[in-house]
Design a protein around this motif. Structure first.
Motif, PDB file in Angstrom:
ATOM      1  N   GLY A  35       1.020  -0.863  -0.112  1.00 50.16           N
ATOM      2  CA  GLY A  35       0.251   0.068   0.307  1.00 50.16           C
ATOM      3  C   GLY A  35       0.612   0.821  -0.069  1.00 50.16           C
ATOM      4  N   TRP A  36       0.044   2.805  -0.256  1.00 44.46           N
ATOM      5  CA  TRP A  36       0.702   3.966   0.055  1.00 44.46           C
ATOM      6  C   TRP A  36       0.112   4.409   0.642  1.00 44.46           C
ATOM      7  CZ3 TRP A  36       4.999   4.937  -2.228  1.00 44.46           C
ATOM      8  CH2 TRP A  36       5.565   4.524  -3.494  1.00 44.46           C
ATOM      9  N   PHE A  37       0.843   4.727   1.346  1.00 42.36           N
ATOM     10  CA  PHE A  37       0.043   5.927   2.382  1.00 42.36           C
ATOM     11  C   PHE A  37       1.167   7.085   2.483  1.00 42.36           C
ATOM     12  CE2 PHE A  37      -2.037   3.219   5.263  1.00 42.36           C
ATOM     13  CZ  PHE A  37      -1.871   1.951   4.506  1.00 42.36           C
ATOM     14  N   ARG A  38       0.308   8.538   3.119  1.00 42.46           N
ATOM     15  CA  ARG A  38       0.784   9.781   2.612  1.00 42.46           C
ATOM     16  C   ARG A  38       0.971  10.448   4.248  1.00 42.46           C
ATOM     17  NH1 ARG A  38      -2.501  13.109  -1.047  1.00 42.46           N
ATOM     18  NH2 ARG A  38      -4.595  12.903  -0.616  1.00 42.46           N
ATOM     19  N   GLN A  39       1.907  11.505   4.621  1.00 45.98           N
ATOM     20  CA  GLN A  39       1.523  11.815   5.917  1.00 45.98           C
ATOM     21  C   GLN A  39       1.817  13.573   5.861  1.00 45.98           C
ATOM     22  OE1 GLN A  39       3.220   9.944   9.589  1.00 45.98           O
ATOM     23  NE2 GLN A  39       2.051  11.142  10.366  1.00 45.98           N
ATOM     24  N   THR A  40       1.635  14.452   6.618  1.00 48.48           N
ATOM     25  CA  THR A  40       1.889  15.568   6.839  1.00 48.48           C
ATOM     26  C   THR A  40       1.844  15.673   8.477  1.00 48.48           C
ATOM     27  OG1 THR A  40       0.286  16.391   6.426  1.00 48.48           O
ATOM     28  CG2 THR A  40       0.810  16.530   4.856  1.00 48.48           C
ATOM     29  N   PRO A  41       2.983  16.837   8.392  1.00 45.12           N
ATOM     30  CA  PRO A  41       3.641  17.589  10.166  1.00 45.12           C
ATOM     31  C   PRO A  41       2.139  17.689  10.443  1.00 45.12           C
ATOM     32  CG  PRO A  41       5.205  18.644   8.846  1.00 45.12           C
ATOM     33  CD  PRO A  41       3.970  17.737   7.717  1.00 45.12           C
ATOM     34  N   GLY A  42       1.707  16.707  11.793  1.00 46.70           N
ATOM     35  CA  GLY A  42       0.349  17.066  12.993  1.00 46.70           C
ATOM     36  C   GLY A  42      -0.476  17.198  12.379  1.00 46.70           C
ATOM     37  N   VAL A  93       4.776  13.766   2.823  1.00 50.67           N
ATOM     38  CA  VAL A  93       5.528  12.708   3.122  1.00 50.67           C
ATOM     39  C   VAL A  93       5.104  10.812   2.479  1.00 50.67           C
ATOM     40  CG1 VAL A  93       7.495  10.943   3.830  1.00 50.67           C
ATOM     41  CG2 VAL A  93       7.353  13.724   4.584  1.00 50.67           C
ATOM     42  N   TYR A  94       5.548  10.132   1.492  1.00 50.08           N
ATOM     43  CA  TYR A  94       4.585   9.180   0.565  1.00 50.08           C
ATOM     44  C   TYR A  94       5.625   8.081   1.814  1.00 50.08           C
ATOM     45  CZ  TYR A  94       1.696  12.024  -1.801  1.00 50.08           C
ATOM     46  OH  TYR A  94       0.074  12.841  -2.327  1.00 50.08           O
ATOM     47  N   GLY A 112       9.819   6.761   3.302  1.00 48.67           N
ATOM     48  CA  GLY A 112       8.806   7.694   3.133  1.00 48.67           C
ATOM     49  C   GLY A 112      10.040   9.148   1.968  1.00 48.67           C
ATOM     50  N   THR A 113       9.160   9.325   1.102  1.00 47.91           N
ATOM     51  CA  THR A 113      10.012  10.555  -0.128  1.00 47.91           C
ATOM     52  C   THR A 113       8.335  11.519  -0.240  1.00 47.91           C
ATOM     53  OG1 THR A 113      10.337  10.232  -2.643  1.00 47.91           O
ATOM     54  CG2 THR A 113       8.354   9.237  -2.142  1.00 47.91           C
ATOM     55  N   GLN A 114       9.385  12.531  -0.282  1.00 51.96           N
ATOM     56  CA  GLN A 114       8.665  13.459  -0.346  1.00 51.96           C
ATOM     57  C   GLN A 114       8.168  14.108  -1.491  1.00 51.96           C
ATOM     58  OE1 GLN A 114       8.111  15.951   2.439  1.00 51.96           O
ATOM     59  NE2 GLN A 114       6.941  17.098   1.451  1.00 51.96           N
TER      60      GLN A 114
END
Length: 119
Positions: A35-42, A93-94, A112-114
């Motif tokens: 799977g792919w996920f992503r996250q941003t600060p906070g 970040v993915y 992760g990759t930005q």
């Protein structure tokens, strides 16, 4: 163990495209889903999409449906995320992740990759 390495992130203008790669190594035979996920600060990590390693149609979050496409190349042990029509809100970040056999959770994660979408 399975090792996952993402690549392909970068800076792109709104409306542009990027393709992320996730190369898997180690006990590949134990993977059933990636799977792919992503996250941003906070913010909490967000599901983007997933695909079974042996076949079947990928599934996507509503936020990316119709713009993102997941594919895989089993010969290269690599999963891809083609991202088209990128929006600033796709900036994150993915991460790629893998579920091993008999598991109910994602057991392995890449570093992760930005991806930054900005004019």
């Amino acid at each position: 163990q399975v090792q996952l390495v993402e690549s392909g992130g970068g800076l792109v203008q709104p409306g542009g495209s990027l393709r992320l790669s996730c190369a898997a190594s180690g006990r590949i035979y134990s993977i059933v889903t990636m799977g792919w996920f992503r996250q941003t600060p906070g913010k909490a990590r967000e599901f983007v999409g997933r695909v079974t390693w042996t076949g079947g149609k990928p599934s996507y979050a509503d936020s990316v449906k119709g713009r993102f496409t997941i594919s895989r190349d089993n010969a290269k042990n690599t999963m891809y995320l083609q991202m088209n029509g990128l929006k600033p809100e796709d900036t994150a970040v993915y991460y790629c992740a893998a579920v091993k056999e008999y598991s109910a959770t994602y057991d392995y994660w890449g570093q992760g990759t930005q991806v930054t979408v900005s004019s």
